[in-house]
Design an enzyme around this catalytic site. Sequence first.
Site, PDB file in Angstrom:
ATOM      1  N   GLY A  83       5.122   3.510   0.342  1.00 35.03           N
ATOM      2  CA  GLY A  83       5.493   4.619  -0.424  1.00 35.03           C
ATOM      3  C   GLY A  83       5.538   4.457  -1.880  1.00 35.03           C
ATOM      4  N   SER A 135       1.091  -1.076  -0.063  1.00 34.66           N
ATOM      5  CA  SER A 135       0.072  -0.015  -0.023  1.00 34.66           C
ATOM      6  C   SER A 135       0.868   1.177   0.094  1.00 34.66           C
ATOM      7  CB  SER A 135      -1.083   0.057   1.218  1.00 34.66           C
ATOM      8  OG  SER A 135       0.005   0.312   2.395  1.00 34.66           O
ATOM      9  N   LYS A 136       0.255   2.423  -0.574  1.00 38.31           N
ATOM     10  CA  LYS A 136       1.064   3.634  -0.573  1.00 38.31           C
ATOM     11  C   LYS A 136       1.465   4.013   1.058  1.00 38.31           C
ATOM     12  CE  LYS A 136       2.265   7.447  -2.544  1.00 38.31           C
ATOM     13  NZ  LYS A 136       1.578   8.653  -2.417  1.00 38.31           N
ATOM     14  N   ARG A 137       0.414   3.920   1.644  1.00 33.11           N
ATOM     15  CA  ARG A 137       0.663   4.426   2.953  1.00 33.11           C
ATOM     16  C   ARG A 137       1.868   3.903   3.728  1.00 33.11           C
ATOM     17  NH1 ARG A 137      -3.232   2.957   7.082  1.00 33.11           N
ATOM     18  NH2 ARG A 137      -4.723   2.649   5.441  1.00 33.11           N
TER      19      ARG A 137
END
Length: 485
Positions: free
Chosen positions: A261, A256-258
């Site tokens: 990154g 995930s982006k969270r």
Amino acid sequence: MTSHKVRVRIAPSPTGHLHLGTARTALYNYLFALKEKGDFVLRLEDTDEVRSDEAFTDDILSGLKWLGINWTEGPDVGGPYKPYRQTEKTDHYEHVANKLISEGKAYFCYASPEELDALREEQKQRDEKPGYDNRGRNYTQEQVEKFVAEGRIPVIRFKVEDDRVVSWNDAIKGEIQIHTSDIGGDMVIVKSSGIAIYNFAVVVDDLDMKMTHIIRGEDHIHNTAKQILLYEALGANLPVFAHVPLIFDLERAKLSKRKHGEAVHISKYRNDGYMPEALMNYLAQMSWTPPEGKEIFTVEEAGQMFDLDKVSKSPAVFDTKRLDWFNAHYIRTLPLDVVTDRCLPFLGEYDLDQYSRPELEQIISVVRDGLTMLKEVKDASSYFFADKIQISEELSSGLLKQESSRKVLSKVCESLGQFPWGDPKGCKAVVDAIGKELGVKGKDLYWPVRAALCGSTSGPDLGATLSILGEKRVRTRIESLLQPC
Ligand code: GLU
């Protein structure tokens, strides 16, 4: 259904950069289309007017092309094709929604956000599943008139059967069953702004575009149940659904982006100097096992071999080490001129004009074996471009201070006229002859020369290094150590 020409699509939302998972899904669709000699369509689901951005569209399009994933049609005639865009069809979705209303399968719902918040709160208090309670199905004429007089703008909701198991035979996951009580009540299909909601627009589009197979991420399984109800309401046959497993990291956390990154974006790998061939091979094999243990292949070759039956049901694991292995393989084995072209942007800070193109290719040929990512080429080749070589204290007060090292370097400096520059083997032979004359060999001979030229005792082939650096640079570097030689 399968007697029709296979048509598949990737339908990204331009609300973020091209994600690894989207790229892998796009690749599987494309490979399936290649295998079945079908069509592969790119459709931008750009109805989220707030989060959609042209910069993300550009990133998605260029990322797919970079990976070698080519959509085979578009709204324009003749390639290269533009993508289809949902925002160009707003009126059409509304038209289909109105048809559902006229058939009693959908209705205007005037519930205000406050009303829905209160409903959610009550459900929480009562420990019930959150969801819409279908109150809009039973509005009286008076209620509707009152809402309209208040200026409320309705959404359009689709009637979801109360007690129904939606099931399908997923081409990857097998038999799937979802009860409508897990769907959350009658679903909004058109927002009060007139914009169609994803689950509705996607069905209208997939039908209009005659999609035969919907291959997408497993996170859409619940959406598929909702969409099947819409297909039925529209009187359409179902396409084949195939849900690709999600991607996890080595610690089993969803990519995930969270948490991860930029590592979830294709652009990161492009910027770091991953080869598109490597990333394509890696993404292809994240959840698909090619036949006969094949690991290295082109997109076209993968298209010959691809088989939905050989896509795993279990989660995929993102392992950078394996990706690096593919990348190092392609850096070592792709034609030298291709690798050189791809390395040059990473060398932009250097004065590249001091070398001819054949010399630049030689530089790349001596350093490429040590690279995992192309961005490393800057450091790996720095000594070819540096005006002055940084010599560590350890080398200058150790190896390079020794009498025998200084003798070797003096002799090399004196013999520069004899080096056949441009000929790696010839240059090495001159160093060997010097060693013979001085009675030194092995590391006593090579290390001082290498250290003087590169600032390190390890590195690529010494003959090639000398040959590429040429007489002037070799003289300057040795003289600056011996002062004068
Ligand atoms: N816009 C959706 C997504 O990016 C498309 C899903 C689908 O393929 O239907 O996840």
